[in-house]
Motif scaffolding. Structure first.
Motif, PDB file in Angstrom:
ATOM      1  N   ARG A  97     -66.826  29.095  13.864  1.00  0.00           N
ATOM      2  CA  ARG A  97     -67.724  28.036  14.324  1.00  0.00           C
ATOM      3  C   ARG A  97     -67.431  26.726  13.589  1.00  0.00           C
ATOM      4  N   LYS A  98     -66.645  26.776  12.520  1.00  0.00           N
ATOM      5  CA  LYS A  98     -66.499  25.625  11.625  1.00  0.00           C
ATOM      6  C   LYS A  98     -65.136  24.947  11.789  1.00  0.00           C
ATOM      7  N   GLU A  99     -65.157  23.658  12.080  1.00  0.00           N
ATOM      8  CA  GLU A  99     -63.911  22.918  12.271  1.00  0.00           C
ATOM      9  C   GLU A  99     -63.129  22.780  10.968  1.00  0.00           C
ATOM     10  N   ASP A 100     -63.821  22.730   9.810  1.00  0.00           N
ATOM     11  CA  ASP A 100     -63.089  22.629   8.550  1.00  0.00           C
ATOM     12  C   ASP A 100     -62.313  23.905   8.258  1.00  0.00           C
ATOM     13  N   VAL A 101     -62.813  25.046   8.724  1.00  0.00           N
ATOM     14  CA  VAL A 101     -62.050  26.295   8.613  1.00  0.00           C
ATOM     15  C   VAL A 101     -60.797  26.197   9.474  1.00  0.00           C
ATOM     16  N   ALA A 102     -60.958  25.713  10.711  1.00  0.00           N
ATOM     17  CA  ALA A 102     -59.810  25.572  11.623  1.00  0.00           C
ATOM     18  C   ALA A 102     -58.753  24.643  11.044  1.00  0.00           C
TER      19      ALA A 102
END
Length: 538
Positions: A309-314
Motif C-alpha cells: 500500500r506504501k509508495e515509499d516501499v515501492a
C-alpha cells in the motif's frame, strides 16, 4: 469500533439472564442492560470521540463482563446441584448441605447483583448526562439455511470470476518477461490502496500460463515483519516439507536454493525464478534480501513482485517508476457486476431494483472489496426497493477518502452480523497474525473453548453456521475444500483483519516480535496473544 463489540458483550449478558430461574433478576437486570444497549446504539451512530463517553464505554465493559461472570456462576451452581441430586445414596446428606450452601450462595450472589444493578443505574444516569439517547435497536434476523446451496455458491466462488483485471495481468506479465531495468533480479511493485485487489492481481499473474512456463515460482506473505531468513526458508519449503533438511544460516540457504532451482531445469537451457512478496510494509532489510536473491541465480530475468500500500516501499525496492504497476479502479458497471452476482446469484432483477443497484455501485468508487462486501451484505436482505435504498442512503458512503470507505463498509457488514456471539467469534480472529491460514475444525474448537458457541450439543453446528455467515459476508476468503466440498482452510483479507483488530483491541493484548502491543488499557484485557516470526499463540 469498540462500541459495536461492547454491544455484543452487553447483548450476551442479556441473553444469559433469560435462562436463570430468578425472575426478579431477569426483569431488573435485563431491563437495565437493555437500556445500556440502546445507549450504545446512539454512541455507534454518532461515532463520538468524546473522552467522557469513552470512559463511560470502558465502565460499561467492566460491568457487562462482571454480569456475564455472575451469570456463569449461577449456571454452574444450578448444574452442580442437579448432579448432586442424582446421587441417590447421599441425597439426604447433600440436601442438608445444599440448604446451608444455598443460603450462603444466595447472600453472596445478592450482594454481587446489588452492586451490578447499582453500577448499571449509575451508567444509565451518566449516559443521559452525556447527551446520549436511547435508540431503537435493529436486531438482524439470523440467516437461514446455513450451509445450504445458497451459502456454498458464494464461498466456492473464489477468484473464478475476477472482474476487470485482464489488462492489469497482461501488463505485469510483460514487465516480468521484458523488464525495463535488465537486472539479474527485476522487481515489479504492485502499489495501491486497501481493497483494490493487489493480492488478487498478484495471484492471477502467479497462475498465468506464460509465467508458469518461464519461472520456478515462490509465494511469501511478508506482512508486518520483513525477515530475510524467514523468506528464504519459505522459498526452500517449496521443495521440501522436512524442516530438518533446511539450513539455518543464510549462506547455506542461498546455496541450497541455487541447487534446487538448477535441478528444476527439466531440459531448459536456463531457469528463472519468480518470488512474490505479498503485503510488504517495511523494507529495512531489502538490500540484504536482494544480495541473497542475486546469489541464487546469476542468470538475468529473474523476477520479484512486491504488493504494498506504501509508495515509499515501492520506490525502495524499485527506483524506476515505469517498472511499477498501479491497478486502476474498476468501472461502475464492473462494480455493479460484482454486486449483482453476490446479491442476486441466479435470481432475476426487477426493473425497480436495477437503478438502485447501479447507484450503489457508483458509490463503491471502483474499489472491488467494497463491491464484494456490499454484495454479500445485500444477499442477506430482502429484494425490495426499501431495503436496497436503506443501503444506498447509509452513512458509510459519507467519507471522501476511499480507504476510509473500505473500513466503513466492512464495519457495516460487521454491525449487521446476526448475533453478538458471532461478532465475538469474528473479533477473536484478531488474535492471529495477518494472512494466517485458519483450519476450519481448529477455529471452531477455539470458539467453543471460549464459550462463544453456547453450551448445548449443537456447538459444532453453531460454529459451522457462524463460519458460513462470515464467508458469505466476505469476511473470510481463500477457501480450500476437500473432494466432497467441505471447507478445510480459509484466510482473512488484510483490511478485514484490520477491522477485527479494531473491534477486539478493547479487551485484547497482542504482542508481536519487535512491535508495540495493540491495546488500550491493560486493566481491560481478557485475551493475551504472544506471537513470534509469524507464529500465533492464541
Amino acid at each position: 469500533m469498540a462500541e459495536a463489540f461492547l454491544g455484543a458483550v452487553v447483548n450476551e449478558a442479556v441473553a444469559k439472564v433469560i435462562p436463570i430461574a430468578a425472575e426478579q433478576i431477569s426483569l431488573a437486570w435485563g431491563e437495565t442492560l437493555g437500556m445500556i444497549e440502546a445507549f450504545l446504539q446512539d454512541v455507534e451512530e454518532k461515532q463520538t470521540k468524546n473522552t467522557s463517553v469513552k470512559l463511560w464505554l470502558e465502565r460499561v465493559e467492566d460491568v457487562a463482563y462482571k454480569a456475564v461472570d455472575v451469570l456463569d456462576e449461577f449456571a454452574y451452581e444450578i448444574l452442580r446441584r442437579k448432579v448432586e441430586i442424582r446421587n441417590q445414596i447421599l441425597r439426604k446428606v447433600l440436601d442438608f448441605l445444599s440448604c446451608n450452601n444455598s443460603i450462603l450462595f444466595r447472600l453472596k450472589m445478592a450482594n454481587k447483583i446489588k452492586d451490578i444493578l447499582t453500577s448499571l443505574d449509575d451508567l444509565n444516569n451518566l449516559a443521559s448526562q452525556f447527551g446520549l439517547q436511547q435508540r431503537a435497536i435493529d436486531h438482524i434476523t439470523p440467516v437461514t439455511a446455513y450451509g445450504g446451496p445458497k451459502v456454498e455458491t458464494i464461498s466456492s466462488r473464489g477468484d473464478s470470476n475476477i472482474v476487470g483485471r485482464k489488462h492489469d495481468v497482461s501488463k505485469v506479465v510483460n514487465l516480468l518477461v521484458n523488464p525495463k531495468d535488465k537486472q539479474v533480479v527485476s522487481v515489479v511493485p504492485i502499489v495501491g490502496m486497501a481493497g483494490l485487489g493487489k493480492t488478487t492481481l498478484a495471484k492471477l499473474v502467479y497462475d498465468d500460463l506464460n509465467v508458469q512456463r518461464r519461472f520456478v515460482r515462490f509465494w511469501v506473505c511478508v506482512s508486518d515483519h520483513f525477515d530475510v531468513k524467514r523468506i528464504l526458508k519459505e522459498m526452500l519449503e517449496h521443495f521440501t516439507d522436512d524442516p530438518i533438511s533446511i539450513p539455518q544460516n543464510k549462506n547455506a540457504m542461498v546455496e541450497k536454493l541455487k541447487q534446487k532451482i538448477e535441478g528444476a531445469k527439466e531440459g531448459k537451457d536456463q531457469i528463472k525464478y519468480l518470488l512474490v512478496l505479498d503485503d510488504v510494509w517495511d523494507v529495512t532489510e531489502w538490500e540484504d534480501l536482494k544480495l541473497c536473491l542475486e546469489g541464487i541465480s546469476t542468470n538475468g530475468g529473474n523476477g520479484v513482485i512486491v504488493t504494498t500500500r506504501k509508495e515509499d516501499v515501492a520506490s525502495t525496492v524499485q527506483a524506476r517508476s515505469d517498472q511499477w504497476h498501479q491497478p486502476e479502479k474498476l468501472e461502475d458497471e464492473e462494480c455493479w457486476s460484482i454486486i449483482k452476482e453476490r446479491a442476486l446469484r441466479d435470481s432475476p432483477i426487477s426493473h425497480e431494483l436495477e437503478p438502485i443497484g447501479k447507484e450503489i455501485a457508483k458509490q463503491c468508487q471502483g474499489v472491488p472489496l467494497v463491491a464484494n462486501v456490499i454484495g454479500g451484505l445485500m444477499s442477506k436482505i430482502e429484494l425490495s426497493p426499501r431495503a436496497w435504498l436503506e443501503i444506498q442512503r447509509s452513512g458509510v458512503w459519507g467519507s471522501p477518502e476511499s480507504v476510509l470507505k473500505v473500513e466503513r463498509v466492512l464495519k457495516l457488514s460487521f454491525d449487521r452480523l446476526s448475533s453478538p456471539s458471532l461478532k465475538k467469534c469474528f473479533a477473536y480472529c484478531a488474535m492471529f497474525p495477518k494472512d494466517y491460514c485458519f483450519k476450519k475444525e481448529e477455529l471452531i474448537q477455539l470458539w467453543m473453548a471460549e464459550g462463544f458457541l453456547g453450551t448445548s450439543m449443537a456447538m459444532v453446528d453453531n460454529g459451522n453456521k457462524y463460519l458460513n455467515e462470515l464467508l458469505s459476508n466476505s469476511l473470510f476468503q481463500n477457501v480450500t475444500r476437500d473432494t466432497c466440498g467441505n471447507i478445510l482452510t480459509l484466510k482473512m483479507h488484510d483490511p478485514v483483519h484490520d477491522l477485527s483488530l479494531s473491534v477486539s483491541k478493547f479487551d485484547a493484548l497482542i504482542f508481536r516480535k519487535n512491535s508495540t502491543p495493540i491495546t488500550n488499557e491493560c486493566s481491560h484485557i481478557r485475551h493475551l496473544n504472544v506471537g513470534c516470526d509469524g507464529e500465533s499463540l492464541p
